[in-house]
Design a protein around this motif. Structure first.
Motif, PDB file in Angstrom:
ATOM      1  N   ILE B  15      -3.695   1.787   4.629  1.00 46.14           N
ATOM      2  CA  ILE B  15      -4.165   1.578   3.245  1.00 46.14           C
ATOM      3  C   ILE B  15      -5.338   2.515   2.937  1.00 46.14           C
ATOM      4  N   ASP B  42      -5.588  -1.517  -6.372  1.00 42.39           N
ATOM      5  CA  ASP B  42      -4.299  -2.008  -6.847  1.00 42.39           C
ATOM      6  C   ASP B  42      -3.266  -0.890  -6.890  1.00 42.39           C
ATOM      7  N   TRP B  45      -2.091  -0.069  -3.389  1.00 42.95           N
ATOM      8  CA  TRP B  45      -1.145  -1.069  -2.868  1.00 42.95           C
ATOM      9  C   TRP B  45       0.215  -0.946  -3.534  1.00 42.95           C
ATOM     10  N   GLU B  49       3.793  -0.337  -1.716  1.00 46.97           N
ATOM     11  CA  GLU B  49       4.949  -1.206  -1.937  1.00 46.97           C
ATOM     12  C   GLU B  49       6.151  -0.404  -2.381  1.00 46.97           C
ATOM     13  N   ALA B  54       4.331  -1.403   2.782  1.00 44.92           N
ATOM     14  CA  ALA B  54       3.125  -2.232   2.649  1.00 44.92           C
ATOM     15  C   ALA B  54       2.901  -3.113   3.882  1.00 44.92           C
ATOM     16  N   GLU B  55       3.987  -3.498   4.575  1.00 44.54           N
ATOM     17  CA  GLU B  55       3.891  -4.284   5.815  1.00 44.54           C
ATOM     18  C   GLU B  55       2.900  -3.661   6.807  1.00 44.54           C
ATOM     19  N   ASN B  58      -2.243  -2.434   7.238  1.00 43.77           N
ATOM     20  CA  ASN B  58      -3.498  -2.671   7.955  1.00 43.77           C
ATOM     21  C   ASN B  58      -3.502  -2.167   9.391  1.00 43.77           C
TER      22      ASN B  58
END
Lengths: 289, 166
Positions: B15, B42, B45, B49, B54-55, B58
């Protein structure tokens, strides 16, 4: 109908690792940032505490810098009229300092370069004998490096008497530790692909080193020796303090007799010499790597 | 811009890599610290996605496979909200299957977001399949410029024919 083994397995598969929603992921991301910030905060507090403790323990006194500024002024005033009459003796001993550094570095390099291969993990730790040699060499390097050049100088002065000769020995000893550490790490960083390729051609370990490793590490060897030479020029200027030749003898005399103009002249020469050598050595290193 | 070697900051999380796509739009004190406003976050993200990665938001970038890293790099480029996307051999370090996945995303960005995609590529088949216009260069000169459908054997020889034979 009782569930069969197959259907439970299928069920277990469908509800095992559920895809996490974006909200969950964003929350996790924020949590990670928070954890990281608080960890950094704790680290900062610990570091500041350590620094504050050492500040007390070393009797650090910033006020003394101001209240004794006149002392500093006396030393620095020498720079307004450096004693040029001292130039001949200063230059003579500058040359001696350089000779000590050149010869000491050369002798050190001659011993250190072969040792470096014995101290390279990737070459040596392949069988028990190699591993034993590796640890022996690494231990030797660590011991040599843990003793500063100045102490080596005292040791060699005791052994062979005063003069530039013990200075050369001191520089050489320290260089062995320094060059072999730097160079063995350069050897450890070699690209292993060509080594595998040479091994596949049927080359023996010595041939692999000669044809696969040495061409790769050659520039690093020269760079490390040059860097060591720079360090040695710096330490040679002080060796005379303990009777091991070079400028240090004059330095001791000027400081002992409060001869600040003479001291200023000497420092000017030292700065010019060391910065010239540092600059040209760095320029050469940049070009070969 | 998308690169052959992805050029992610390998030690940073996914991210955070995507957020760097917003740097050009930052203002004020935040330009000097690693912090991003809610709107920038936002957008980052949403880009992740969109690239369906997005999984992995982190985890550190260097724990991902090549194809996943290139998707993160695409998300970073998308977060930049560009008009033109330069892709410098984006699939040269990927296996054929992953290459198709990445090119599908590039085409999707072109069609849905109206981003012009300029992509350099060595595989003529992929160029024919995805491009709307193909420009071939050889030794610094343009040797083909036209419809991908008209890329035939003659054109192939002009582009890749052995050097020194013409």
């Amino acid at each position: 109908m009782p569930p069969t083994a197959g259907s439970t397995a299928a069920l277990a598969m469908t509800d095992s690792p559920r895809r996490r929603t974006l909200d969950e992921l964003m929350a996790e991301s924020e949590r990670m940032v928070r954890v990281q910030r608080s960890r950094n905060f704790v680290i900062a507090v610990v570091v500041i505490a350590i620094v504050a403790y050492t500040y007390r323990k070393t009797e650090f006194d910033a006020g003394a810098l101001i209240s004794h500024a006149d002392n500093m002024g006396r030393v620095l005033s020498g720079f307004s009229h450096p004693d040029r009459k001292q130039l001949p003796i200063i230059l003579k001993l500058t040359l001696e300092t350089l000779y000590i550094a050149v010869l000491g570095t050369t002798i050190g390099a001659l011993i250190a370069v072969p040792l470096s291969f014995l101290g390279a993990r990737n070459l040596m730790r392949r069988n028990p004998i190699g591993t034993a040699a590796y640890f022996a060499v690494r231990f030797l390097m660590a011991v040599i490096r843990s003793i500063p050049t100045l102490f080596w100088g005292i040791m060699w002065v005791i052994v062979v008497g005063i003069g530039p000769f013990p200075g050369v020995l001191a520089v050489a000893t320290f260089s062995v530790g320094l060059i072999s550490k730097l160079f063995s790490e350069a050897i450890e960083a070699t690209d292993w692909g060509p080594v595998e390729a040479l091994t596949a051609t049927g080359a023996n370990p010595i041939q692999v080193v000669v044809h696969g490793v040495i061409p790769q590490v050659m520039p690093y060897m020269i760079a490390n020796i040059l860097y060591s030479f720079e360090v040695n020029v710096h330490s040679s200027t002080i060796l005379g303090y303990i009777g091991a030749g070079g400028l240090g003898l004059l330095l001791q005399e000027y400081i002992g007799l409060f001869e600040y103009p003479q001291l200023a002249m000497l420092l000017i020469v030292v700065v010019i010499m060391t910065s010239t050598i540092d600059y040209s050595s760095a320029a050469i290193r940049r070009r070969i790597i | 811009m998308v690169f052959q070697q992805f050029n992610l900051v390998r030690r940073s999380t996914v991210i955070r890599n995507v957020l760097t796509g917003r740097l050009g739009y930052q203002e004020g004190w935040r330009t000097y610290v690693p912090s991003f406003s809610k709107e920038h976050q936002d957008l980052a993200w949403r880009s992740l996605e969109r690239l369906e990665i997005a999984e992995k938001a982190n985890v550190r970038a260097d724990t991902l496979s090549g194809g996943q890293q290139q998707r993160v790099a695409l998300a970073r480029a998308l977060a930049q909200d560009p008009e033109i996307l330069l892709a410098d051999e984006p699939v040269a370090s990927l296996d054929p299957e992953t290459a198709i996945v990445v090119l599908d995303y590039l085409r999707d960005m072109n069609r849905r977001d109206g981003i012009t995609v300029l992509c350099s590529i060595h595989h003529l088949e992929l160029a024919k399949r995805y491009a709307t216009r193909v420009i071939a260069m050889r030794l610094g000169k343009i040797v083909y410029d036209g419809e991908p459908g008209e890329l035939d054997d003659a054109a192939y020889r002009r582009i890749y024919g052995r050097l020194g034979y013409d």
